[in-house]
Design an enzyme around this catalytic site. Structure first.
Site, PDB file in Angstrom:
ATOM      1  N   ASP A 263     -10.106  -4.517   2.394  1.00  0.00           N
ATOM      2  CA  ASP A 263      -9.188  -5.747   2.178  1.00  0.00           C
ATOM      3  C   ASP A 263     -10.227  -7.001   2.895  1.00  0.00           C
ATOM      4  OD1 ASP A 263      -6.723  -4.506   1.440  1.00  0.00           O
ATOM      5  OD2 ASP A 263      -5.942  -4.488   3.496  1.00  0.00           O
TER       6      ASP A 263
ATOM      7  N   GLU B 134     -15.474  -3.998  -5.477  1.00  0.00           N
ATOM      8  CA  GLU B 134     -14.391  -3.891  -4.586  1.00  0.00           C
ATOM      9  C   GLU B 134     -13.030  -4.271  -5.082  1.00  0.00           C
ATOM     10  OE1 GLU B 134     -15.380  -5.591  -0.925  1.00  0.00           O
ATOM     11  OE2 GLU B 134     -17.619  -5.359  -1.065  1.00  0.00           O
TER      12      GLU B 134
HETATM   13  N1  CAA Z   1      -4.363  -1.096   4.310  1.00  0.00           N
HETATM   14  C1  CAA Z   1      -3.796  -0.026   4.649  1.00  0.00           C
HETATM   15  N2  CAA Z   1      -3.407   1.109   4.021  1.00  0.00           N
HETATM   16  C2  CAA Z   1      -3.403   0.968   2.693  1.00  0.00           C
HETATM   17  C3  CAA Z   1      -3.889  -0.032   2.079  1.00  0.00           C
HETATM   18  C4  CAA Z   1      -4.334  -1.006   2.773  1.00  0.00           C
HETATM   19  N3  CAA Z   1      -4.929  -2.364   2.193  1.00  0.00           N
HETATM   20  N4  CAA Z   1      -3.817   0.314   0.696  1.00  0.00           N
HETATM   21  C5  CAA Z   1      -3.281   1.520   0.414  1.00  0.00           C
HETATM   22  N5  CAA Z   1      -3.123   1.932   1.803  1.00  0.00           N
HETATM   23  C6  CAA Z   1      -2.518   3.427   1.944  1.00  0.00           C
HETATM   24  C7  CAA Z   1      -1.055   3.354   1.618  1.00  0.00           C
HETATM   25  O1  CAA Z   1      -0.001   3.029   2.228  1.00  0.00           O
HETATM   26  C8  CAA Z   1      -0.947   4.980   1.414  1.00  0.00           C
HETATM   27  O2  CAA Z   1      -0.327   5.522   2.306  1.00  0.00           O
HETATM   28  P1  CAA Z   1       0.762   6.463   2.735  1.00  0.00           P
HETATM   29  O3  CAA Z   1       0.371   7.678   1.839  1.00  0.00           O
HETATM   30  O4  CAA Z   1       0.702   6.921   4.098  1.00  0.00           O
HETATM   31  O5  CAA Z   1       1.895   5.511   2.337  1.00  0.00           O
HETATM   32  C9  CAA Z   1      -2.171   5.381   0.736  1.00  0.00           C
HETATM   33  O6  CAA Z   1      -3.122   4.326   1.426  1.00  0.00           O
HETATM   34  C10 CAA Z   1      -2.255   5.493  -0.553  1.00  0.00           C
HETATM   35  O7  CAA Z   1      -2.417   4.367  -0.991  1.00  0.00           O
HETATM   36  P2  CAA Z   1      -1.461   4.257  -2.350  1.00  0.00           P
HETATM   37  O8  CAA Z   1      -0.331   5.254  -2.229  1.00  0.00           O
HETATM   38  O9  CAA Z   1      -1.192   2.745  -2.661  1.00  0.00           O
HETATM   39  O10 CAA Z   1      -2.643   4.690  -3.492  1.00  0.00           O
HETATM   40  P3  CAA Z   1      -2.660   4.537  -4.951  1.00  0.00           P
HETATM   41  O11 CAA Z   1      -3.589   5.763  -5.511  1.00  0.00           O
HETATM   42  O12 CAA Z   1      -1.451   4.130  -5.728  1.00  0.00           O
HETATM   43  O13 CAA Z   1      -3.608   2.910  -5.256  1.00  0.00           O
HETATM   44  C11 CAA Z   1      -5.456   1.556  -4.997  1.00  0.00           C
HETATM   45  C12 CAA Z   1      -4.402   2.660  -4.458  1.00  0.00           C
HETATM   46  C13 CAA Z   1      -4.800   0.270  -4.659  1.00  0.00           C
HETATM   47  C14 CAA Z   1      -5.264   1.554  -6.468  1.00  0.00           C
HETATM   48  C15 CAA Z   1      -6.631   1.916  -4.330  1.00  0.00           C
HETATM   49  O14 CAA Z   1      -7.035   3.026  -5.037  1.00  0.00           O
HETATM   50  C16 CAA Z   1      -7.712   0.668  -4.656  1.00  0.00           C
HETATM   51  O15 CAA Z   1      -8.059  -0.017  -4.129  1.00  0.00           O
HETATM   52  N6  CAA Z   1      -8.680   1.019  -5.667  1.00  0.00           N
HETATM   53  C17 CAA Z   1      -9.513   0.390  -6.012  1.00  0.00           C
HETATM   54  C18 CAA Z   1     -10.896   0.854  -5.169  1.00  0.00           C
HETATM   55  C19 CAA Z   1     -11.825  -0.144  -4.980  1.00  0.00           C
HETATM   56  O16 CAA Z   1     -11.778  -1.421  -4.607  1.00  0.00           O
HETATM   57  N7  CAA Z   1     -13.084   0.209  -5.022  1.00  0.00           N
HETATM   58  C20 CAA Z   1     -14.210  -0.486  -4.933  1.00  0.00           C
HETATM   59  C21 CAA Z   1     -15.385   0.469  -4.416  1.00  0.00           C
HETATM   60  S1  CAA Z   1     -16.453  -0.238  -2.979  1.00  0.00           S
HETATM   61  C22 CAA Z   1     -17.427  -1.367  -3.512  1.00  0.00           C
HETATM   62  O17 CAA Z   1     -17.306  -1.906  -4.838  1.00  0.00           O
HETATM   63  C23 CAA Z   1     -18.418  -1.917  -2.576  1.00  0.00           C
HETATM   64  C24 CAA Z   1     -19.659  -2.365  -3.167  1.00  0.00           C
HETATM   65  O18 CAA Z   1     -20.446  -1.624  -3.094  1.00  0.00           O
HETATM   66  C25 CAA Z   1     -19.853  -3.856  -3.521  1.00  0.00           C
END
Ligand code: CAA
Length: 382
Positions: free
Chosen positions: A241, A364
């Protein structure tokens, strides 16, 4: 620009970043990009200015500044060199933030302090060959063995990977529990079993390093786990985030650079006996670029403000990244169009801005993932 009521300190930080970027980053950025040279010296000097641990409290070795200052500084750094921007963003947002928020006192002393002061560089290891957008699908495992966890697996697209001293690694500690079976660890790059298995050659941000890292029976002391077992996925999402605000700022910096280059060019180049800026077709492009950049900037600052106030900012960060990354790509494309054939050449910087901008729509969390995050919250509010 709307008066965001910046404090004297915030404006001073922005000025310092701009001054540094103009004097120390701009000149060599094209060559570093061309030759894929990591900006070691420049990052050291940025650390000296407090830019590598901006939001870490001084008692843990950081500059103790707010997210608004961070956004303003990161914009200026990225305006000159988007590669330096992502190196800074990852160390601040994806590495220092999580350690400061969830680390133990001894983890903070041992790892956060040198990371915040720039003595160490950090990387964030979440993505895997089969876990990109679907980040829950972690194949890397961490199996408890006495006072250690034994980590095995492969992490992909790791920014700072080859140059980092410290890795924040997400791994599955309990299969079958989905996101609740993932834990986060601090892994020293020098631990036996950490292998930089591949260095990537990229379209843009070429002077930042992106690597694949393999863990082969890597023993990590259990005191290096961050938070409780099973909290690693939530930890990663909360960290991202904040990271997304950083990438929005990086994108805005690139977009501003594209506008700067265009403004310079249209005042110098003539066509049909007129300077380019005299044509309404060009003026409209400049107006749209400027308007979109200001809108993106307000979204990023709004997300930063909410973060600083301790409010939930997941959707705000996703909106800022989604919008700013599109603005960066659009502005870079328009800058090339304004430059005509010259824009397509390496002689002008705008082709680099387009190559650098594209990644902000991918890392990200892709733009599709940002839309998913935004839509989930919008639907929840109904
Ligand atoms: N804050 C707190 N908790 C969170 C959250 C957040 N922003 N987002 C999800 N969660 C929690 C959920 O509440 C859930 O918890 P519960 O089971 O207790 O309810 C748990 O995490 C699982 O979440 P989801 O059920 O939403 O999971 P999902 O598989 O349906 O989807 C997603 C999640 C949003 C798609 C996630 O996988 C995502 O963000 N994917 C993208 C990954 C990403 O950004 N990768 C970047 C890699 S790092 C990078 O690029 C760095 C670099 O080097 C520059």
């Amino acid at each position: 620009m709307v008066n965001f009521d910046f404090t004297e300190e915030q404006l001073m930080i922005k000025e310092a970043a701009r001054d540094f970027a103009e004097k120390e980053l701009s000149k060599g950025a094209a060559e570093r990009d061309e030759k894929e040279i990591f900006p070691h010296e420049q990052i050291k000097r940025m650390a000296g200015l407090g830019f590598m641990g901006m939001m870490v409290p001084p008692e843990h070795g950081g500059a103790g500044l707010d997210t608004i200052s961070y956004v303003l500084a990161l914009e200026e750094i990225s305006r000159a060199d988007a590669s330096a921007g992502v190196i800074m963003s990852v160390n601040n947002s994806l590495v220092c933030w999580g350690l400061e928020k969830f680390g133990t006192d001894s983890q903070k002393e041992k790892y956060l302090r040198p990371l915040a002061s720039g003595e160490f560089l950090g990387a964030f290891c979440l993505s895997e060959p089969e876990a990109g957008s679907d980040a829950v699908n972690q194949r890397t495992t961490a199996v408890r063995s006495g006072d250690f966890y034994v980590i095995n697996g492969t992490k992909n697209f790791i920014t700072n990977g080859a140059n980092a001293d410290i890795l924040i690694v997400m791994a599955t500690t309990e299969r079958g529990k989905g996101s609740h079976g993932v834990s986060a660890f601090i892994v020293e790059k020098s631990f036996p079993g950490v292998v930089v298995s591949r260095k990537e050659h990229k379209l843009g941000i070429r002077s930042s390093d992106t690597a694949q890292i393999t863990f082969e029976e890597c023993h990590v002391p259990s005191c290096n786990r961050i938070g409780e077992e099973g909290l690693g996925f939530r930890f990663a999402m909360m960290t991202l985030d904040g990271g997304r605000i950083g990438i929005a700022a990086q994108a805005i910096g690139i977009a501003r650079a594209a506008l700067d280059a265009s403004l310079k060019y249209v005042r110098e180049r003539k066509a049909f006996d007129k300077l380019l800026y005299e044509f309404q077709a060009i003026q409209f492009k400049l107006a749209d670029m400027h308007t979109n950049i200001e809108a993106a900037s307000l979204l990023a600052l709004n997300a930063g403000l909410k973060k600083d106030r301790g409010e939930r900012f997941t959707k705000d960060a996703a909106m800022a990244k989604l919008f700013a990354s599109k603005v960066a790509v659009d502005c870079a494309l328009e800058a090339i169009q304004i430059h005509g054939g010259y824009g397509y050449l390496k002689d002008f910087p705008v082709e680099r801005y387009l190559r650098d901008a594209k990644i902000t729509e991918i890392y990200e969390g892709t733009s599709e993932i940002q839309r998913l995050v935004i839509a989930r919250e919008v639907l929840d509010q109904d």
